[in-house]
Design an enzyme around this catalytic site. Sequence first.
Site, PDB file in Angstrom:
ATOM      1  N   ASP A  66       0.813  -1.367  -0.083  1.00  0.00           N
ATOM      2  CA  ASP A  66       0.111   0.069  -0.111  1.00  0.00           C
ATOM      3  C   ASP A  66       0.604   1.233   0.094  1.00  0.00           C
ATOM      4  O   ASP A  66       1.438   1.596   1.074  1.00  0.00           O
ATOM      5  CB  ASP A  66      -0.845  -0.082   1.333  1.00  0.00           C
ATOM      6  CG  ASP A  66      -1.931  -1.017   1.219  1.00  0.00           C
ATOM      7  OD1 ASP A  66      -1.813  -2.143   0.487  1.00  0.00           O
ATOM      8  OD2 ASP A  66      -2.903  -1.168   2.053  1.00  0.00           O
ATOM      9  N   LYS A  77      -7.055   3.581  -3.151  1.00  0.00           N
ATOM     10  CA  LYS A  77      -7.346   3.345  -1.637  1.00  0.00           C
ATOM     11  C   LYS A  77      -7.649   4.707  -1.117  1.00  0.00           C
ATOM     12  O   LYS A  77      -6.623   5.650  -1.534  1.00  0.00           O
ATOM     13  CB  LYS A  77      -6.395   2.824  -0.953  1.00  0.00           C
ATOM     14  CG  LYS A  77      -6.223   2.696   0.452  1.00  0.00           C
ATOM     15  CD  LYS A  77      -5.276   1.966   1.071  1.00  0.00           C
ATOM     16  CE  LYS A  77      -5.234   2.127   2.663  1.00  0.00           C
ATOM     17  NZ  LYS A  77      -4.047   1.072   3.092  1.00  0.00           N
ATOM     18  N   LYS A  88     -10.198   0.208  -2.438  1.00  0.00           N
ATOM     19  CA  LYS A  88     -10.159   0.128  -0.968  1.00  0.00           C
ATOM     20  C   LYS A  88     -10.454   1.452  -0.036  1.00  0.00           C
ATOM     21  O   LYS A  88      -9.616   2.255   0.001  1.00  0.00           O
ATOM     22  CB  LYS A  88      -8.624  -0.324  -0.717  1.00  0.00           C
ATOM     23  CG  LYS A  88      -8.412  -0.672   0.985  1.00  0.00           C
ATOM     24  CD  LYS A  88      -7.167  -1.195   1.221  1.00  0.00           C
ATOM     25  CE  LYS A  88      -6.918  -1.271   2.715  1.00  0.00           C
ATOM     26  NZ  LYS A  88      -5.453  -1.556   3.111  1.00  0.00           N
TER      27      LYS A  88
END
Lengths: 780, 328
Positions: free
Chosen positions: B165, B228, B264
Amino acid sequence: MTIKEIFDSMAYGPAPESATEALGWIARHNGTFGHWIDGAFTKPGDTFTTANPATGEPLARITQGTAGDVAAAVKAARRAQPGWAKLPAHQRAKHLYALARLTQKHARLLAVLETLDNGKPIRESRDIDIPLVARHFSYHAGLAQLLPSEHPDLTPLGVCGAIIPWNFPLLMLAWKLAPALAAGNTIVLKPAEYTPLTALLFAEISREAGLPKGVLNIVTGDGTTGAALVEAEVDKIAFTGSTSVGKRIRAATAGRAMALTLELGGKSPYIVFDDADLDSAVEGLVDSIWFNQGQVCCAGSRLLVQEGIADRFHAKLKRRMDGLRIGDPLDKAIDIGAIVDPIQLRTITRLIGENPEGDHYQAACPLPAQGCFYPPTLITGLSAASTLMQEEIFGPVLVSMTFRTPEEAVALANNTRYGLAATVWSENINLALDVAPKLKAGVVWVNATNLFDAAAGFGGVRESGFGREGGWEGLMAYLKPAAKPVALKPVAPTPEPANPEAPALDRTAKLYIGGKQARPDGGYSQPVYSPRGKLLGHAGIGNRKDIRNAVEAAHAAKGWGKATGHNRAQILYYIAENLSARAEEFSQRLKDLTGYNGTAEVEASIQRLFTYAAWSDKFDGAAKSVPIRGLALAMNEPVGVIGALCPDEAPLLGLISVMAPAIAMGNTCVLVPSAAYPLAATDFYQVLDTSDLPAGVVNIVTGPPADLAKSLAGHMDVDAVWSFSSQNLATLIEREAALNVKRTWVNNGQARTWIGPTGEGREFLRHATEVKTIWVPYGE
Amino acid sequence: METLTPLKDLLPQVTHTRNPGMPLDLDWVASVQANTSAIERRAATISGRRSVKKEWQAAWLLKAISLIDLTTLAGDDTEGRVKRLCAKARQPVAPWMLEKLGLPHLTTGAVCVYHEMVETAVRALEGTSIPVAAVSTGFPAGLSPYKLRIAEIGESVRAGAREIDIVISRRHVLTQNWQALYDEMAEMRAACGEAHVKAILATGELGTLRNVARASLICMMAGADFIKTSTGKEPVNATLPVTLTMIRAIRDYEDRTGIKVGYKPAGGIAKAKDALTYLALIKDELGHPWLQPDLFRFGASSLLGDIERQLEHHLTGHYSAANRHAMG
């Protein structure tokens, strides 16, 4: 299905709202209802069935109201009205406040009952209809509280008749009841035959608000009951429904000196420019044409999309349509419920079936096997001439066309008999705020759709009706000036004397059309004599062709509506200046015509021009306090072309008193001067000619008032007709006006004092303007 | 051990064609619009438009568990804390409950930790298909030296992280330096190799939804496997309006390229009801493929606890208490 299976499919399951309480309420009434008159249910009479359109199951037996029932209700309302009007404003405010609170307290019961009777999704009745009802009563509690201090000179109309549709049964009740009661009127309301139940429940609830007997009366029934109410001794009819019925009501009430507001059909444009947030514009259509199954008078049903993005937009739209969930309206996860009745479903089905033109796309969402359901439908590739582009479908069917430029978008948007609402999507504030005022509509939403609030006026122009509901402007439709009416005596022209004295030099008064003096089309003139037997001159006898020419000239001058208020003021001052320079001549003319000294009238005329020059840039709109982050602008727009029959009793001042407010607000007009004393008006066009007034803004057609009134009121391109003629032309004008539902303002044979405050002011300005509400949510 | 969700489904490069990226298309970026008011209105109605009850609610909540990146990102993380978290990921709900619900082998979607905890987590999750995700590139601010940020990715991949991430440089968005944003994302994607990469936009620091939409698009053009919302450390984290903006960008990207990119939301999703609302929004706007862990994750730490209590209520009819469920 097992949990594991649902885990894999991630399907939506049933999420039903219980109908137990609502069905229990019906059962407590043994499934049969009478009317609500004078604070109690009457014994049921002949009944018909109201059914749940989602299942076809009968819900209750409803009494078919007779003319006698209507009369009884009107009598109760009439009896209650003086007491209700005499209550201190604060007391009325408390009753309205109680109605708001009671709506909230019984919110779920009302919502479920509405959904059962109407077929709309419970989400909508629960989250939109009922909260708006409570908000409407709450807002009008405030109007009731403030009314005496804000409008001390206004008084209630008396007994109001309300006829409401089936698409928003309780909300439309609130829109009629709240302002009527706030203003001190009592009401007889007829709910739609398909959806009477929430009105009856509300009536029962109103007892808890301590509403005095007879203030609210509900008579149920079909169209014949509504017709009986229109024929009854009421002081106003407020109607929401179809344009065809609205026209019938206009004709039926013609000449009866009744107040009337009509909120009728629409084919509202939904314009998507190429710089719009397309996904949001698609979602807007869900809130527009797939809100309430498309059975919404202001539904954005006519999609106009800029050509370059049309394919992409339609593709996005189709995908969104496929995701809509249609089914049991009581299911909390349903987007589209049932069409209100099998008859309405047949109408939609037939209209679409008979018009196969274009590409018909029906959403791929499954339909319930039974009940009144119609799939979300998009029809692309239509032209302006297509039937489906022009006719209101009143169902979940969207029709689409493309445009190239903003100018073309406006032209296509306005290419309709209707004018209720419009929607504009663009991220360019310059574009959006340029287009919004150009759209012929009472409501415009920018980057949003179907936003409603009690503080913001709602209503249409053209064949979508007249009058506004909501806001102070809506309250005005339930009030009248407090002054006692005095009958107006007809003024006849001075008869031809035995030996008329001829003028020294013949002067020819002509018509004044498009800034030019014009001979009457018919080629006939009428001699005008002084009371002393002198031939003062001739006035042309105008006919329908002269009216046609004058209306065309008035339309050609529409640039006047775009002139600034300051500019219009300058011209009105200039007219006053030039009239002042010729004051003596006009005084003499008035004396010659009428026999009385004209000095005071000329002076009052000059003052009146000053009054409206002053108003030109001061009749401000408003930014309404609506509960969104954004603006709701109430803009006072010109009505358009106003035809006015001018007073006889003040040949110059009367003409100026109707002309000046009309042109101050940006209208153009066709004036029919006093038939008895026409020469004051024909002299006056010379003043207009020298005052820089653009050609066609004011047109003057002399001639017989009744003939000319008929031509004006029956003209499809005239937006409003006023009459202050000493002949009572109310019946004629209001009946002819029904053809295209134009606005009318007639004196009903009542006198008005033209000198002094009753001859001018806000009442005139309100009639010279349409309130357009422009909603602009903002936020980045 | 039979796993509920086979390993191959966990990585988008297996189920769907992995996003290869595309050249930076600035015309497309410039044409992106996001009307905040309209997006907020849509977001506000979704919970009123969609509702799941009874078995459906239980199934949807179980689905939500399977989509959770169970996360600990605290300065005081220790091996013990991370092991406990991994045990919770393997057994997110009491066995008796999962048995009764008919999904005995349910696990969370992944475990998400800082780089230093990757090895611990990988070891703790041995024998399961649960991947370890590492936050990286100078998380959360992304302002450490560029070379080190790129190197950090490689370290985490070598330590066994299968998902990375990354955080983008917010300044590139705020100064509209799209080329720089594109280049940074592309290089980070390359550094991930086989590991799949989630681009954290830190939407709470991007100022406008239009910026969110444009940054989403550029990260996808530069090869992000997931986009995300947040690090969880910004003042505002995942919201429904931001979600709507980002998933609409994902939809447009698929329309144009045929490639499915994952989504996400992270930070602030703590209640079972919130999770249901998110799932409904994803289902309606993106469709069923995005209700699988290879295309959707919740970044959450306390959500699981609330779901456990709702599930127990579903099974017993009694409202539950937190102390009846094992801590993560």
